[in-house]
Design an enzyme around this catalytic site. Structure first.
Site, mmCIF file in Angstrom:
data_model
loop_
_atom_site.group_PDB
_atom_site.id
_atom_site.type_symbol
_atom_site.label_atom_id
_atom_site.label_comp_id
_atom_site.label_asym_id
_atom_site.label_seq_id
_atom_site.Cartn_x
_atom_site.Cartn_y
_atom_site.Cartn_z
ATOM 1 N N ARG A 114 3.566 6.914 2.897
ATOM 2 C CA ARG A 114 2.610 7.919 3.344
ATOM 3 C C ARG A 114 2.001 7.512 4.683
ATOM 4 O O ARG A 114 1.806 6.331 4.965
ATOM 5 C CB ARG A 114 1.485 8.099 2.316
ATOM 6 C CG ARG A 114 1.946 8.711 1.009
ATOM 7 C CD ARG A 114 0.803 8.935 0.046
ATOM 8 N NE ARG A 114 0.281 7.690 -0.506
ATOM 9 C CZ ARG A 114 -0.910 7.187 -0.236
ATOM 10 N NH1 ARG A 114 -1.719 7.796 0.608
ATOM 11 N NH2 ARG A 114 -1.310 6.056 -0.794
ATOM 12 N N THR A 140 0.806 -1.217 0.000
ATOM 13 C CA THR A 140 0.000 0.000 0.000
ATOM 14 C C THR A 140 0.841 1.270 0.000
ATOM 15 O O THR A 140 0.311 2.358 -0.246
ATOM 16 C CB THR A 140 -0.924 0.042 1.234
ATOM 17 O OG1 THR A 140 -0.115 0.060 2.425
ATOM 18 C CG2 THR A 140 -1.847 -1.166 1.253
ATOM 19 N N ARG A 149 -6.300 -4.488 9.132
ATOM 20 C CA ARG A 149 -5.901 -5.885 9.039
ATOM 21 C C ARG A 149 -4.374 -5.999 8.987
ATOM 22 O O ARG A 149 -3.706 -5.243 8.287
ATOM 23 C CB ARG A 149 -6.508 -6.522 7.792
ATOM 24 C CG ARG A 149 -6.259 -8.028 7.692
ATOM 25 C CD ARG A 149 -7.014 -8.609 6.516
ATOM 26 N NE ARG A 149 -6.504 -8.078 5.246
ATOM 27 C CZ ARG A 149 -7.005 -8.422 4.057
ATOM 28 N NH1 ARG A 149 -8.029 -9.254 3.986
ATOM 29 N NH2 ARG A 149 -6.501 -7.905 2.954
ATOM 30 N N CYS A 169 -0.565 6.734 7.564
ATOM 31 C CA CYS A 169 -1.894 6.118 7.621
ATOM 32 C C CYS A 169 -2.906 7.111 8.177
ATOM 33 O O CYS A 169 -2.675 7.745 9.211
ATOM 34 C CB CYS A 169 -1.842 4.874 8.508
ATOM 35 S SG CYS A 169 -3.443 4.085 8.787
ATOM 36 N N ASP A 193 22.253 15.538 48.157
ATOM 37 C CA ASP A 193 20.951 15.811 48.764
ATOM 38 C C ASP A 193 20.756 14.972 50.032
ATOM 39 O O ASP A 193 20.928 13.746 50.026
ATOM 40 C CB ASP A 193 19.847 15.501 47.759
ATOM 41 C CG ASP A 193 18.468 15.769 48.323
ATOM 42 O OD1 ASP A 193 18.074 16.946 48.316
ATOM 43 O OD2 ASP A 193 17.811 14.821 48.788
ATOM 44 N N CYS A 227 -2.257 -0.058 14.916
ATOM 45 C CA CYS A 227 -3.252 0.272 13.894
ATOM 46 C C CYS A 227 -4.339 -0.803 13.847
ATOM 47 O O CYS A 227 -4.043 -2.006 13.823
ATOM 48 C CB CYS A 227 -2.585 0.387 12.528
ATOM 49 S SG CYS A 227 -3.719 0.925 11.217
ATOM 50 N N TYR A 284 19.763 19.400 39.965
ATOM 51 C CA TYR A 284 18.304 19.501 40.072
ATOM 52 C C TYR A 284 17.726 20.222 38.860
ATOM 53 O O TYR A 284 16.710 19.801 38.280
ATOM 54 C CB TYR A 284 17.939 20.233 41.361
ATOM 55 C CG TYR A 284 16.460 20.278 41.648
ATOM 56 C CD1 TYR A 284 15.772 19.144 42.059
ATOM 57 C CD2 TYR A 284 15.741 21.464 41.510
ATOM 58 C CE1 TYR A 284 14.415 19.183 42.330
ATOM 59 C CE2 TYR A 284 14.382 21.511 41.767
ATOM 60 C CZ TYR A 284 13.727 20.368 42.179
ATOM 61 O OH TYR A 284 12.373 20.409 42.439
ATOM 62 N N CYS A 309 -4.716 5.098 11.708
ATOM 63 C CA CYS A 309 -4.072 5.042 13.027
ATOM 64 C C CYS A 309 -3.338 6.334 13.372
ATOM 65 O O CYS A 309 -2.923 6.530 14.508
ATOM 66 C CB CYS A 309 -3.120 3.861 13.122
ATOM 67 S SG CYS A 309 -1.645 3.988 12.071
ATOM 68 N N TRP A 337 24.426 20.563 43.694
ATOM 69 C CA TRP A 337 23.058 20.088 43.958
ATOM 70 C C TRP A 337 22.072 20.832 43.070
ATOM 71 O O TRP A 337 21.262 20.224 42.366
ATOM 72 C CB TRP A 337 22.689 20.290 45.431
ATOM 73 C CG TRP A 337 21.356 19.671 45.748
ATOM 74 C CD1 TRP A 337 21.135 18.453 46.303
ATOM 75 C CD2 TRP A 337 20.057 20.225 45.477
ATOM 76 N NE1 TRP A 337 19.787 18.205 46.409
ATOM 77 C CE2 TRP A 337 19.102 19.274 45.906
ATOM 78 C CE3 TRP A 337 19.600 21.416 44.917
ATOM 79 C CZ2 TRP A 337 17.732 19.478 45.799
ATOM 80 C CZ3 TRP A 337 18.224 21.621 44.797
ATOM 81 C CH2 TRP A 337 17.314 20.662 45.232
#
Length: 494
Positions: free
Chosen positions: A67, A34, A45, A69, A444, A42, A428, A72, A424
């Site tokens: 391309r 396809t 089938r 779909c 820490d 998806c 963070y 989906c 520290w």
């Protein structure tokens, strides 16, 4: 057709047959008969094995002439997983691309920010994503545009600008090439195109389950910036100012769709791509629970915590500068105290929002405004004021770029060079603002106490222990910080 060296093609096909949601976004299936590419979930089938080839990114499928779909909708797949730890330069590059680094800039400039050459960046992209950086950037622009076309009423000229296209002609050509339809034809064919009755934009951002929404929301709610952020019920809200646009956004959870719902309302041209990138970073939507379980699940200290967490995420930052300011304000004070100080800074230096509803009254002060502001009388020490103004001045001048660097070490080094920012605070900020998954503030007190089971370990001992948690030390830190039975051990500045 070439297949990708890092993907086990047979394993991918088994995941496709099983419609295994854990693999959604980790690979895409190209159907030779396809010439369409799909997500592994998806509902169409299942194609025969000999008609399938599997690639690690949508950009790789597009580059091979496939391309997207329309059933989906690959643009709705979770983001590239944070296998980032194994090739961190790719993850950092993707974050910068999502913020528009290649919309106007070059691959060479992007590579320089990452501390590598353009050819090296090209090689690692092709190896891990199956496409070069420009192809990845083009694909991401296209997929954002597709989502805006089908899920919103935004005018098509606005879609083009919001997705990062430099001209309407390029936008039209890209959409027609990819989908064999014009943007207006795609919109007419979409079932969602008329779902929104207001001028606001609503989008769904997918993630890989599980996702501990309550834990993330509780963490963000306890640290919400007064007037700028709000957590109410099961909804996160905030104001934003980005580019020429100001507005508000609202984020809620749709667990049945394995997605967050984001509603954006604003004035001026909406910068949708960078806004979406920031929301994804804020809620750590690109985390890969399977990779975390594999790396940390067997650790005697972290494994049980990870199992109980049920989808841990590192709460990030919508705006890195905000988080850096908050981190400085939180040094040696409680979470509540830091919130109070932040509220005072926002009241004095922030800008009143052109609206006031749901408790959102201000835009966070810009770096330039904070650098020039008088911060006396707010309850801040002289050292804290100096640190804040030094950070703000550096950000305003462009000498401190609060974006991912060439490495975690590079990011930390740039931050500790500023006055008042130690190891520290730098780790963070790197963890939450820059999205560095291996950042680990080993000094820490809360981490040292939690890791020692109530006994405070030396920072050097904890650093050696944490070597086993690489490249996900940041997630280990969060688990140690947020376990309910250990809440009292959490660092007061965290």
């Amino acid at each position: 057709m070439a297949t990708h060296e890092l993907l086990d093609q047979d394993l991918c096909h088994r995941a496709l047959v099983g419609r295994d949601a854990r693999f959604d976004g980790r690979f895409f299936v190209c159907v030779k008969t396809t010439r369409i590419y799909c997500r592994p979930v998806c509902p169409a089938r299942t194609p025969k094995r000999e008609n399938c080839a599997f690639v690690p990114s949508a950009a790789a499928a597009e580059a091979m002439g496939y391309r997207s779909c329309l059933r989906c909708r690959p643009e709705s797949a979770p983001g590239t997983p944070a296998w980032a730890g194994t090739e961190a330069s790719v993850a950092r590059a993707l974050k910068l691309i999502d913020e528009g680094a290649l919309d106007e800039g070059s691959v060479g400039q992007l590579a320089a920010r990452l501390g590598m050459g353009a050819r090296q960046l090209h090689r690692v992209f092709v190896r891990h994503l199956g496409a070069n950086p420009q192809a990845v950037a083009s694909n991401r622009r296209l997929l954002v545009a597709k989502q805006l076309i089908t899920e919103t009423r935004l005018p098509l000229s606005g879609v083009a600008a919001a997705a990062g296209f430099q001209s309407l002609r390029r936008f039209n050509d890209a959409v027609r090439t990819a989908y064999q339809r014009s943007p207006s034809e795609l919109r007419r064919a979409s079932r969602d195109a008329h779902a929104q009755a207001s001028a606001a934009i609503s989008l769904r951002l997918s993630y890989r389950p599980p996702f501990d929404w309550d834990r993330v929301l509780t963490y963000l709610g306890g640290r919400a910036l007064p007037g700028v952020e709000q957590v109410e019920g099961q909804v996160y809200r905030r104001t934003y100012q980005l580019g020429g646009s100001t507005g508000t956004l609202e984020v809620s959870h749709q667990p049945e769709r394995r997605a967050l719902s984001v509603r954006i309302e604003g004035e001026g041209p909406l910068p949708v791509r960078p806004l979406v990138a920031r929301v994804r970073r804020l809620f750590d939507l690109d985390a890969d629970p399977a990779a975390l379980a594999l790396a940390l699940g067997g650790d005697p200290l972290i494994g049980p915590r990870l199992a109980r967490a049920g989808g841990v995420r590192v709460p990030g930052a919508f705006e890195p500068f905000e988080l850096a300011v908050r981190a400085i304000l939180g040094q040696q004070v409680s979470v509540k105290g830091a919130t109070t100080l932040a509220g005072r800074v926002i009241q004095r230096c922030g800008t009143l929002a052109p609206w006031a509803h749901n408790g959102l009254t201000h835009l966070f002060p810009s770096a330039g405004a904070l650098a020039q502001a008088d911060l006396s009388g707010l309850g801040l020490t002289g050292g804290r004021i100096q640190a804040l103004k030094g950070l703000a001045a550096a950000c305003a001048a462009g000498t401190c770029d609060l974006k991912p660097g060439a490495s975690l070490e590079d990011s930390v080094a740039r931050l500790v060079a500023l006055p008042g920012i130690g190891e520290w605070t730098a780790h963070y900020i790197a963890l939450r603002a820059l999205g560095e998954p291996d950042a680990f503030p080993a000094s820490d007190l809360g981490l040292r106490k939690a890791a020692g089971g109530g006994t405070v370990l030396a920072a050097s001992v904890l650093e050696r222990m944490a070597e086993a948690w690489r490249p996900w030390r940041g997630y280990a830190a969060l688990l140690l910080w947020t376990e309910p039975v250990l809440e009292r051990a959490v660092s007061t500045a965290a």
